[in-house]
Design a protein around this motif. Sequence first.
Motif, short mmCIF file in Angstrom:
data_model
loop_
_atom_site.label_atom_id
_atom_site.label_comp_id
_atom_site.label_asym_id
_atom_site.label_seq_id
_atom_site.Cartn_x
_atom_site.Cartn_y
_atom_site.Cartn_z
N TRP A 145 -2.75 18.13 -3.50
CA TRP A 145 -3.29 19.37 -2.94
C TRP A 145 -4.27 19.06 -1.81
CZ3 TRP A 145 -8.10 22.23 -4.54
CH2 TRP A 145 -8.15 23.51 -3.99
N MET A 146 -4.00 19.60 -0.65
CA MET A 146 -4.80 19.45 0.57
C MET A 146 -4.80 18.03 1.11
SD MET A 146 -7.88 22.23 0.45
CE MET A 146 -8.85 21.58 -0.91
N ALA A 147 -3.93 17.18 0.57
CA ALA A 147 -3.80 15.80 1.08
C ALA A 147 -2.34 15.40 1.01
CB ALA A 147 -4.68 14.85 0.27
N GLU A 148 -1.49 16.21 1.64
CA GLU A 148 -0.05 16.01 1.58
C GLU A 148 0.42 14.96 2.58
OE1 GLU A 148 -0.82 20.28 0.20
OE2 GLU A 148 -1.61 18.93 1.73
N ASN A 149 1.62 14.44 2.32
CA ASN A 149 2.31 13.57 3.30
C ASN A 149 1.50 12.32 3.66
OD1 ASN A 149 4.80 15.08 3.92
ND2 ASN A 149 3.40 16.63 4.67
N ARG A 150 0.94 11.65 2.65
CA ARG A 150 0.17 10.44 2.91
C ARG A 150 1.09 9.23 2.77
NH1 ARG A 150 -2.67 12.51 -1.11
NH2 ARG A 150 -2.98 10.54 -2.19
N TRP A 151 1.72 8.87 3.89
CA TRP A 151 2.71 7.80 3.89
C TRP A 151 2.04 6.43 3.92
CZ3 TRP A 151 8.01 8.19 3.50
CH2 TRP A 151 8.51 9.50 3.47
N SER A 152 2.71 5.47 3.32
CA SER A 152 2.22 4.10 3.34
C SER A 152 3.40 3.15 3.34
CB SER A 152 1.32 3.81 2.13
OG SER A 152 2.05 3.97 0.92
N LYS A 153 3.14 1.91 3.74
CA LYS A 153 4.16 0.86 3.80
C LYS A 153 3.77 -0.25 2.84
CE LYS A 153 4.06 -2.05 7.22
NZ LYS A 153 4.16 -2.63 8.57
N ARG A 154 4.75 -0.69 2.04
CA ARG A 154 4.54 -1.81 1.13
C ARG A 154 5.69 -2.80 1.31
NH1 ARG A 154 3.10 0.26 -4.85
NH2 ARG A 154 2.19 -1.83 -4.93
N VAL A 155 5.36 -4.08 1.23
CA VAL A 155 6.40 -5.10 1.24
C VAL A 155 6.97 -5.19 -0.17
CG1 VAL A 155 6.92 -7.53 1.61
CG2 VAL A 155 5.30 -6.35 3.11
N LEU A 156 8.24 -4.87 -0.32
CA LEU A 156 8.84 -4.79 -1.66
C LEU A 156 8.77 -6.12 -2.38
CD1 LEU A 156 10.27 -2.88 -3.61
CD2 LEU A 156 12.44 -3.53 -2.54
N ARG A 157 8.93 -7.21 -1.64
CA ARG A 157 8.87 -8.54 -2.25
C ARG A 157 7.52 -8.79 -2.92
NH1 ARG A 157 12.07 -11.71 -4.48
NH2 ARG A 157 10.65 -10.92 -6.03
N GLU A 158 6.45 -8.16 -2.41
CA GLU A 158 5.12 -8.33 -2.99
C GLU A 158 4.89 -7.41 -4.19
OE1 GLU A 158 2.48 -7.66 0.24
OE2 GLU A 158 3.10 -9.46 1.35
N VAL A 159 5.74 -6.42 -4.35
CA VAL A 159 5.63 -5.51 -5.49
C VAL A 159 6.40 -6.06 -6.69
CG1 VAL A 159 6.13 -3.18 -6.32
CG2 VAL A 159 5.35 -3.54 -3.96
N LEU A 160 7.57 -6.61 -6.44
CA LEU A 160 8.42 -7.12 -7.51
C LEU A 160 8.04 -8.57 -7.81
CD1 LEU A 160 11.82 -5.72 -6.25
CD2 LEU A 160 10.31 -4.72 -7.96
N ALA A 161 8.02 -8.92 -9.08
CA ALA A 161 7.67 -10.28 -9.48
C ALA A 161 8.65 -11.28 -8.90
CB ALA A 161 7.64 -10.38 -11.01
#
Length: 679
Positions: A145-161
């Motif tokens: 609410w009142m903070a919509e569309n907050r896009w971000s970029k993540r490196v998938l290799r750093e998320v997955l073990a």
Amino acid sequence: MNVLRWSAGELTLTFALDDGPVRLIGVREASQPDGGTPDPSQPLVEVSATGYGLSPSTNRHVDTILGQQLRYVRHEETGTTLRIVQEEPTTGLRVTSVFEALAGVRAWSEVSMNGPGALELTFVSSLVVGLASVDAELYSAANSWMAENRWSKRVLREVLADIVRDPHHHVARSRHAVTNTGSWSSGERLPVGVLVDRSAPYALGWQIEHNGAWHYELGETRRGGYLLLSGPTDQENQWSVELTADKPFTTVPVSLVAGTDLDSVFAALTRQRRAIRNRRPIDDRMPVVFNDFMNTLAGDPTTEKLLPLIDAAAEVGADYFCIDAGWYADGDWWNTVGAWQPSTTRFPNGLTEVIDRIHTHGMVPGLWLEPEVIGVRSPIAAELPDDAFLTRRGQRVAESGRYLLDLRSTAARKHLDDTVDRLIGEFGIGFFKFDNNTMTGPGSDKGGTSLGHGLLEHNRALLDWLDSLQTRHPELLIENCASGAMRMDYAMMSRLHLQSTSDQEHPLLYAPITAAAPAALLPEQAGHWAYPITGTTREEFTFALVNGIPGRLYLSGHLNRMTPVELDLIRSALTAHRAVLEDLDTLVPAWPLGLSTWTDEWIALALNGPDVSYLTLWHRAPGPSSITLPLRRSSIEPHFPTDLTDLTDWSYAWTDNALTITTNTPEPSARVLRLTSPS
């Protein structure tokens, strides 16, 4: 391995057909050559049922026993539709994967039993795509609410073990999972994502088209990775359903697009959204709507307050005038809503006096309505049967002082039909702002269903009600709102005219919402509030108006208190906006500075067409600053503002295919530029 290649629209899909389950091993633009080889072992469909889970056990929704045991039966191509049929031989389970070629591809799964017996389904994917690698950047968006569309970029290799992978070691069973719960389809996250390959010019985009619970996940496999898209699940959403020969099940639809980079994927998603949208002749009108809520009456409309606002809105050129919350209530109205009868104290001579003033100015009247709730103190709550509401164990679900209507109920639908038909018939209403400020929780077990399936059925009944409403009233326009953009999905937006992109009241904070909205929403459906405040500086006043121009300018503010100079600036903004509207439904978005984030100092959104582009720029810090954008050289002219009296101008300079912009304003400022290709 037998291969099926299916090309339609902008994509080519490649499937593996052999003695195992069918696999989707390629999703590429039709003009692109084949790239890396995705994991050829990931099944197209994953499905779980009681007694048939996973092997090995994980929280992931891949490696399902039934999914591994599905076998190809046949496929059928009819026009722009491909249907692939598989069966599981021991249970009689039949799954038909349906692909509909539009701009991209729309897909879903149809599940049935081929003979006697039953299964209690606990998960069915809409689609699973094998990936060549998890070396990719994931773009996704938080939403609140009142903070919509907050896009971000993540490196998938750093998320997955990342663990040792060879014939003697296991692959990591981690996943990146994004789940929506309840009835706000974008209450925490957007049902949209993009993967951009880090080693090849390839990107894959998706959206889940459902107005309730959904799930997507990404994970690694021995020979690549997977993207899995689905509606509600048992594990995350308390969803299950009995499947028999007489009771088939269809998953929620999803869309896939592909491109070479981030902007090309969002352009493809824009074309796909236009293709799935049920656009009616009245939608072509694209009016400028004035709404009395934001930074104005804020839920306290009266005849005395509205009449001068109506006159002022007509004077600056609004086409529709919407009376927002409070028109039906005396005093506190939150937990008494439901009858939707005009207040007699707010409107001593009746609401008709106000509506007639709107009509007199040639504007179309609109009303705010929250149709899916009944206040716990409303007399309607006692008049409607329990069956009209979402219930759990026979008790009505109540949230924040409201009961929640169950749109599967004949009584609930009759109440809403009677309400809407009465307001249209009595007042000539041509626009409704349909709001939804109360979440349902996990759902309803009415009729013996699981909670999640009860919610799914209600979600689908809501869509059916909207379809029937628009069939009866083809000239009616409907705005979608849910505490701003808490239900911003393309189940709803394939049907409705306009989406409120936020309830945010601060112009500096609205800028990133406006700029990022086309990643989730068609620009011609993105209702951005423009609520200039009298007495603010010229730059502050202009900034608030710029927020509305690259989309659907949703006007508000105390116009009746403004100076002639301020009103002239609003008229100029509406003129600039209407020029954008002439091309808006053909333009595609791009972000010359990258997809905007919540804290950016400089923000840039381009809406590009073959002959003309509109570049909106925001600088959210005080003081002089310069920024360079990688853009093809073109002719450039100020689009808004064009009257630079009392405004410190910006300067623009081309160097090869780069545009350098300098602002010397001592405060935050914003501009819209019009770019045309040199002849």
